[in-house]
Design a protein around this motif. Structure first.
Motif, PDB file in Angstrom:
ATOM      1  N   SER A  21       0.844  -1.192   0.000  1.00 56.04           N
ATOM      2  CA  SER A  21       0.000   0.000   0.000  1.00 56.04           C
ATOM      3  C   SER A  21       0.878   1.240   0.000  1.00 56.04           C
ATOM      4  O   SER A  21       2.011   1.207   0.496  1.00 56.04           O
ATOM      5  CB  SER A  21      -0.908   0.026   1.232  1.00 56.04           C
ATOM      6  OG  SER A  21      -1.771  -1.074   1.256  1.00 56.04           O
ATOM      7  N   ALA A  23       0.251   5.291   0.970  1.00 59.92           N
ATOM      8  CA  ALA A  23      -0.603   6.381   1.427  1.00 59.92           C
ATOM      9  C   ALA A  23      -0.025   7.697   0.919  1.00 59.92           C
ATOM     10  O   ALA A  23       1.123   8.033   1.241  1.00 59.92           O
ATOM     11  CB  ALA A  23      -0.690   6.388   2.940  1.00 59.92           C
ATOM     12  N   LYS A  76      -9.546   7.325  -0.920  1.00 65.24           N
ATOM     13  CA  LYS A  76      -8.665   7.114   0.232  1.00 65.24           C
ATOM     14  C   LYS A  76      -7.241   7.595  -0.013  1.00 65.24           C
ATOM     15  O   LYS A  76      -6.364   7.407   0.839  1.00 65.24           O
ATOM     16  CB  LYS A  76      -8.644   5.632   0.599  1.00 65.24           C
ATOM     17  CG  LYS A  76      -9.980   5.084   1.074  1.00 65.24           C
ATOM     18  CD  LYS A  76      -9.860   3.625   1.474  1.00 65.24           C
ATOM     19  CE  LYS A  76     -11.179   3.092   2.014  1.00 65.24           C
ATOM     20  NZ  LYS A  76     -11.076   1.650   2.394  1.00 65.24           N
ATOM     21  N   THR A  78      -4.942   6.351  -1.821  1.00 66.55           N
ATOM     22  CA  THR A  78      -4.094   5.180  -1.607  1.00 66.55           C
ATOM     23  C   THR A  78      -3.898   4.407  -2.898  1.00 66.55           C
ATOM     24  O   THR A  78      -4.832   4.202  -3.677  1.00 66.55           O
ATOM     25  CB  THR A  78      -4.702   4.266  -0.529  1.00 66.55           C
ATOM     26  OG1 THR A  78      -4.883   5.008   0.686  1.00 66.55           O
ATOM     27  CG2 THR A  78      -3.781   3.094  -0.239  1.00 66.55           C
ATOM     28  N   TYR A  80      -2.189   0.746  -4.487  1.00 65.64           N
ATOM     29  CA  TYR A  80      -1.922  -0.624  -4.073  1.00 65.64           C
ATOM     30  C   TYR A  80      -1.130  -1.373  -5.143  1.00 65.64           C
ATOM     31  O   TYR A  80      -1.184  -1.039  -6.324  1.00 65.64           O
ATOM     32  CB  TYR A  80      -3.232  -1.377  -3.833  1.00 65.64           C
ATOM     33  CG  TYR A  80      -4.140  -0.746  -2.827  1.00 65.64           C
ATOM     34  CD1 TYR A  80      -5.201   0.068  -3.236  1.00 65.64           C
ATOM     35  CD2 TYR A  80      -3.950  -0.944  -1.467  1.00 65.64           C
ATOM     36  CE1 TYR A  80      -6.043   0.661  -2.318  1.00 65.64           C
ATOM     37  CE2 TYR A  80      -4.784  -0.349  -0.534  1.00 65.64           C
ATOM     38  CZ  TYR A  80      -5.826   0.453  -0.967  1.00 65.64           C
ATOM     39  OH  TYR A  80      -6.658   1.048  -0.048  1.00 65.64           O
TER      40      TYR A  80
END
Length: 127
Positions: A21, A23, A76, A78, A80
């Motif tokens: 992930s 952020a 979000k 984010t 991945y």
């Protein structure tokens, strides 16, 4: 200030899976292409996956095609990377990267498409 913070790396056996992930903060995430790159000490940075701003187009290096999946959640902030069927040669430090603009087929893995990278997360594939 642009910040990209990776997580999810670790030690995994050959054939195993991991999910990385990233952020993102400090910028408006949704309009930008994003990607993942990896590096082994003494070797060049290899861009392994890219995704366009909306998430509908993805690009992969031949070395990971069919095994890795890049995705993003713009709500979000984010990014991945799903890593499946891992091989010992996948061992590297994996970096999240922000593109200078959008990413496109044919140019997504060019060094000059990218402007920011995270600190990296280590993936080790070993029995």
């Amino acid at each position: 200030e642009v910040q990209l913070v990776e997580s999810g790396g670790g030690l995994v056996q050959p054939g195993g899976s991991l999910t990385l992930s990233c952020a993102a903060s400090g910028f408006n995430f949704s309009p930008w292409g994003m990607g993942w790159a990896r590096q082994v000490p003494g070797k060049r940075l290899e861009y392994v996956a890219g995704i366009n701003s909306g998430g509908g187009r993805t690009f992969y290096a031949d070395s990971v095609k069919g095994r890795f999946t890049i995705s993003r959640d713009n709500a979000k902030n984010t990014l991945y990377l799903q890593l499946n069927s891992l091989k010992t040669e996948d061992s590297a430090t994996y970096y999240c990267a922000k593109a200078r603009s959008e990413v496109y087929a044919g140019t997504w893995d060019s060094r000059d498409r990218w402007e920011y990278w995270g600190q990296g997360t280590q993936v080790t594939v070993s029995s």
